[in-house]
Design an enzyme around this catalytic site. Structure first.
Site, PDB file in Angstrom:
ATOM      1  N   TYR A 156       8.354   6.800 -22.561  1.00  0.00           N
ATOM      2  CA  TYR A 156       8.844   5.853 -21.537  1.00  0.00           C
ATOM      3  C   TYR A 156      10.183   5.231 -21.979  1.00  0.00           C
ATOM      4  O   TYR A 156      11.141   5.175 -21.198  1.00  0.00           O
ATOM      5  CB  TYR A 156       7.774   4.781 -21.333  1.00  0.00           C
ATOM      6  CG  TYR A 156       8.071   3.765 -20.256  1.00  0.00           C
ATOM      7  CD1 TYR A 156       7.907   4.076 -18.912  1.00  0.00           C
ATOM      8  CD2 TYR A 156       8.498   2.479 -20.590  1.00  0.00           C
ATOM      9  CE1 TYR A 156       8.168   3.131 -17.923  1.00  0.00           C
ATOM     10  CE2 TYR A 156       8.754   1.539 -19.612  1.00  0.00           C
ATOM     11  CZ  TYR A 156       8.590   1.861 -18.281  1.00  0.00           C
ATOM     12  OH  TYR A 156       8.854   0.923 -17.308  1.00  0.00           O
ATOM     13  N   LYS A 160      13.863   5.487 -20.180  1.00  0.00           N
ATOM     14  CA  LYS A 160      14.578   4.292 -19.698  1.00  0.00           C
ATOM     15  C   LYS A 160      15.924   4.126 -20.408  1.00  0.00           C
ATOM     16  O   LYS A 160      16.883   3.602 -19.825  1.00  0.00           O
ATOM     17  CB  LYS A 160      13.702   3.046 -19.886  1.00  0.00           C
ATOM     18  CG  LYS A 160      12.424   3.072 -19.035  1.00  0.00           C
ATOM     19  CD  LYS A 160      12.743   3.123 -17.555  1.00  0.00           C
ATOM     20  CE  LYS A 160      11.530   3.146 -16.672  1.00  0.00           C
ATOM     21  NZ  LYS A 160      11.862   3.240 -15.250  1.00  0.00           N
TER      22      LYS A 160
HETATM   23  P1  NAP Z   1       3.972   0.825  -9.853  1.00  0.00           P
HETATM   24  O1  NAP Z   1       3.321  -0.444  -9.430  1.00  0.00           O
HETATM   25  O2  NAP Z   1       3.165   1.817 -10.605  1.00  0.00           O
HETATM   26  O3  NAP Z   1       4.633   1.523  -8.560  1.00  0.00           O
HETATM   27  C1  NAP Z   1       5.283   2.759  -8.685  1.00  0.00           C
HETATM   28  C2  NAP Z   1       5.761   3.237  -7.330  1.00  0.00           C
HETATM   29  O4  NAP Z   1       6.445   4.487  -7.515  1.00  0.00           O
HETATM   30  C3  NAP Z   1       4.644   3.507  -6.353  1.00  0.00           C
HETATM   31  O5  NAP Z   1       5.075   3.212  -5.038  1.00  0.00           O
HETATM   32  C4  NAP Z   1       4.426   5.018  -6.485  1.00  0.00           C
HETATM   33  O6  NAP Z   1       3.819   5.520  -5.294  1.00  0.00           O
HETATM   34  C5  NAP Z   1       5.857   5.487  -6.682  1.00  0.00           C
HETATM   35  N1  NAP Z   1       6.033   6.776  -7.367  1.00  0.00           N
HETATM   36  C6  NAP Z   1       5.486   7.181  -8.537  1.00  0.00           C
HETATM   37  N2  NAP Z   1       5.936   8.415  -8.852  1.00  0.00           N
HETATM   38  C7  NAP Z   1       6.797   8.776  -7.871  1.00  0.00           C
HETATM   39  C8  NAP Z   1       7.594   9.921  -7.625  1.00  0.00           C
HETATM   40  N3  NAP Z   1       7.580  10.973  -8.450  1.00  0.00           N
HETATM   41  N4  NAP Z   1       8.363   9.970  -6.507  1.00  0.00           N
HETATM   42  C9  NAP Z   1       8.381   8.929  -5.627  1.00  0.00           C
HETATM   43  N5  NAP Z   1       7.650   7.811  -5.814  1.00  0.00           N
HETATM   44  C10 NAP Z   1       6.862   7.732  -6.914  1.00  0.00           C
HETATM   45  O7  NAP Z   1       5.256   0.515 -10.788  1.00  0.00           O
HETATM   46  P2  NAP Z   1       6.124  -0.829 -10.940  1.00  0.00           P
HETATM   47  O8  NAP Z   1       5.522  -1.655 -12.007  1.00  0.00           O
HETATM   48  O9  NAP Z   1       6.396  -1.410  -9.615  1.00  0.00           O
HETATM   49  O10 NAP Z   1       7.462  -0.217 -11.566  1.00  0.00           O
HETATM   50  C11 NAP Z   1       8.567   0.195 -10.757  1.00  0.00           C
HETATM   51  C12 NAP Z   1       9.705   0.610 -11.671  1.00  0.00           C
HETATM   52  O11 NAP Z   1      10.060  -0.484 -12.545  1.00  0.00           O
HETATM   53  C13 NAP Z   1       9.355   1.779 -12.595  1.00  0.00           C
HETATM   54  O12 NAP Z   1      10.487   2.609 -12.780  1.00  0.00           O
HETATM   55  C14 NAP Z   1       9.014   1.087 -13.892  1.00  0.00           C
HETATM   56  O13 NAP Z   1       9.194   1.933 -15.003  1.00  0.00           O
HETATM   57  C15 NAP Z   1      10.007  -0.061 -13.895  1.00  0.00           C
HETATM   58  N6  NAP Z   1       9.608  -1.163 -14.750  1.00  0.00           N
HETATM   59  C16 NAP Z   1       8.443  -1.838 -14.536  1.00  0.00           C
HETATM   60  C17 NAP Z   1       8.099  -2.881 -15.393  1.00  0.00           C
HETATM   61  C18 NAP Z   1       6.830  -3.677 -15.213  1.00  0.00           C
HETATM   62  O14 NAP Z   1       6.555  -4.527 -16.072  1.00  0.00           O
HETATM   63  N7  NAP Z   1       6.048  -3.460 -14.169  1.00  0.00           N
HETATM   64  C19 NAP Z   1       8.947  -3.238 -16.453  1.00  0.00           C
HETATM   65  C20 NAP Z   1      10.116  -2.533 -16.630  1.00  0.00           C
HETATM   66  C21 NAP Z   1      10.450  -1.510 -15.774  1.00  0.00           C
HETATM   67  P3  NAP Z   1       2.725   6.710  -5.329  1.00  0.00           P
HETATM   68  O15 NAP Z   1       1.754   6.379  -6.379  1.00  0.00           O
HETATM   69  O16 NAP Z   1       2.194   6.817  -3.969  1.00  0.00           O
HETATM   70  O17 NAP Z   1       3.555   7.880  -5.651  1.00  0.00           O
END
Ligand code: NAP
Length: 248
Positions: A156, A160
Site C-alpha cells: 500500500y 501511494k
Molecule cells: P473505501 O471505503 O474502501 O471505498 C473505496 C471505494 O473505491 C469504493 O467506492 C469502492 O467501490 C471503490 N473501488 C475499489 N476498487 C475500485 C476499482 N478498481 N475501480 C473503481 N472503484 C473501485 O475506501 P476509503 O477509505 O474511502 O479510501 C478512498 C481512498 O483514500 C483510497 O485510495 C485510500 O487508499 C485513500 N486513503 C484512505 C485513508 C483512510 O484512512 N480511509 C487514508 C489514506 C488514504 P466497490 O467496492 O464497489 O468497487
C-alpha cells in the site's frame, strides 16, 4: 456563486467513504458528478439519488479503474454525455495489509494495480480531453503512509508513494497546458477501509493525532474541493496532507 459551478467531475470509487464524501461535496458546490465503482451496484443507485438531490447531473458507472479498457470506455461515455471533463479525482483504492514475510506476490500486485495503475489509466484516458480544453485539475488520493511508510503496508505504501511521483511528473509535464495535478495525503480517516483494522492499531493511530480524532470523509472532501476549484489555480505538483497534524 458555488465553487464548482459549471464544472464536470469524475471521481473513481464513489460509492462510500472518501469518494462518496467528495461526490456529495462536489454536487453541493454545483458540479455535475460522475462516480465509479466495481461491485456495489445497489449502493451506487442509492448514492446517485442522494447526490441528485443537490440538483446537478449525476451518474454512477460500473468501471474498474485498474483496467485500461474500462477507463477509456468510461471517459468516452462521459465526454459524449457531459461534453467536458474539468476535474478528475483518482480516489479508488484498496488495502491488503500484511508483514512482508507473509505478503504474497498476488497481494502486492493487486494493490499496486488497483491503487497505482488505476491513476495512470484514468489520467491517460482523460488526457486528450484535458489537452483539447487547455484546462483540467487532477487530484490523486495518496496517503501519509506513502510519504513516511508503515509497517505491514509495504504494498500500500509503495502504491501511494508511486502516486506522489506520478503526480509531480504530470504536473511538470502538463503545466504549460494549464492542467494541474496535485495529491492529497489523508491520515487516519474513519471509513469502511479503516473499519477492518485491528482496534489496537486504531487506538495507537488516534492517540498519535495532534487533533485527537480520526478524520472524516468530509475533511478530505473540503480539501479536494479547494484543489478542484479556481481557488487553487496557481497550485500544482503539491502533496496536501489532511491528517490532523499526524505528519509534520
Ligand atoms: P473505501 O471505503 O474502501 O471505498 C473505496 C471505494 O473505491 C469504493 O467506492 C469502492 O467501490 C471503490 N473501488 C475499489 N476498487 C475500485 C476499482 N478498481 N475501480 C473503481 N472503484 C473501485 O475506501 P476509503 O477509505 O474511502 O479510501 C478512498 C481512498 O483514500 C483510497 O485510495 C485510500 O487508499 C485513500 N486513503 C484512505 C485513508 C483512510 O484512512 N480511509 C487514508 C489514506 C488514504 P466497490 O467496492 O464497489 O468497487
Amino acid at each position: 456563486m458555488k465553487l464548482l459551478e459549471g464544472k464536470v467531475a469524475i471521481i473513481s470509487g464513489g460509492t462510500r467513504g472518501i469518494g462518496k464524501g467528495i461526490a456529495l461535496k462536489f454536487a453541493q458546490e454545483g458540479a455535475d458528478v460522475i462516480f465509479t465503482y466495481v461491485s456495489s451496484e445497489e449502493t451506487a443507485n442509492a448514492v446517485e439519488k442522494e447526490i441528485g438531490a443537490f440538483g446537478g447531473k449525476v451518474k454512477g458507472y460500473k468501471s474498474n479503474a485498474a483496467n485500461m479498457e474500462d477507463a477509456v470506455e468510461l471517459i468516452n461515455k462521459v465526454v459524449e454525455e457531459f461534453g467536458q471533463i474539468d476535474i478528475l479525482v483518482n480516489n479508488a483504492g484498496i488495502t491488503k495489509d500484511g508483514l512482508l514475510m507473509r505478503m504474497s506476490e498476488e497481494n502486492f500486485d493487486d494493490v499496486i494495480k488497483i491503487n497505482l495503475n488505476s491513476v495512470f489509466n484514468m489520467t491517460k484516458a482523460a488526457l486528450r480531453t484535458f489537452l483539447k480544453q487547455k484546462n483540467g485539475s487532477i487530484i490523486n488520493m495518496s496517503s501519509i503512509v506513502g510519504v513516511r511508510g508503515n509497517a505491514g503496508q509495504a504494498n500500500y505504501s509503495a502504491s501511494k508513494a508511486g502516486i506522489i511521483g506520478f503526480t509531480k511528473s504530470i504536473a511538470a509535464e502538463l503545466g504549460s497546458r494549464n492542467i494541474r495535478c496535485n495529491a492529497i495525503a489523508p491520515g487516519f480517516i474513519a471509513t469502511e477501509m479503516t473499519e477492518k483494522l485491528d482496534p489496537e492499531v486504531v487506538k495507537g493511530w488516534s492517540d498519535s493525532i495532534p487533533l485527537k480524532r480520526p478524520g472524516t470523509p468530509e475533511d478530505i472532501a473540503n480539501a479536494t474541493v479547494f484543489l478542484a476549484s479556481d481557488m487553487s489555480t496557481y497550485i500544482s505538483g503539491q502533496v496536501l496532507s489532511v491528517c490532523g497534524g499526524m505528519l509534520m
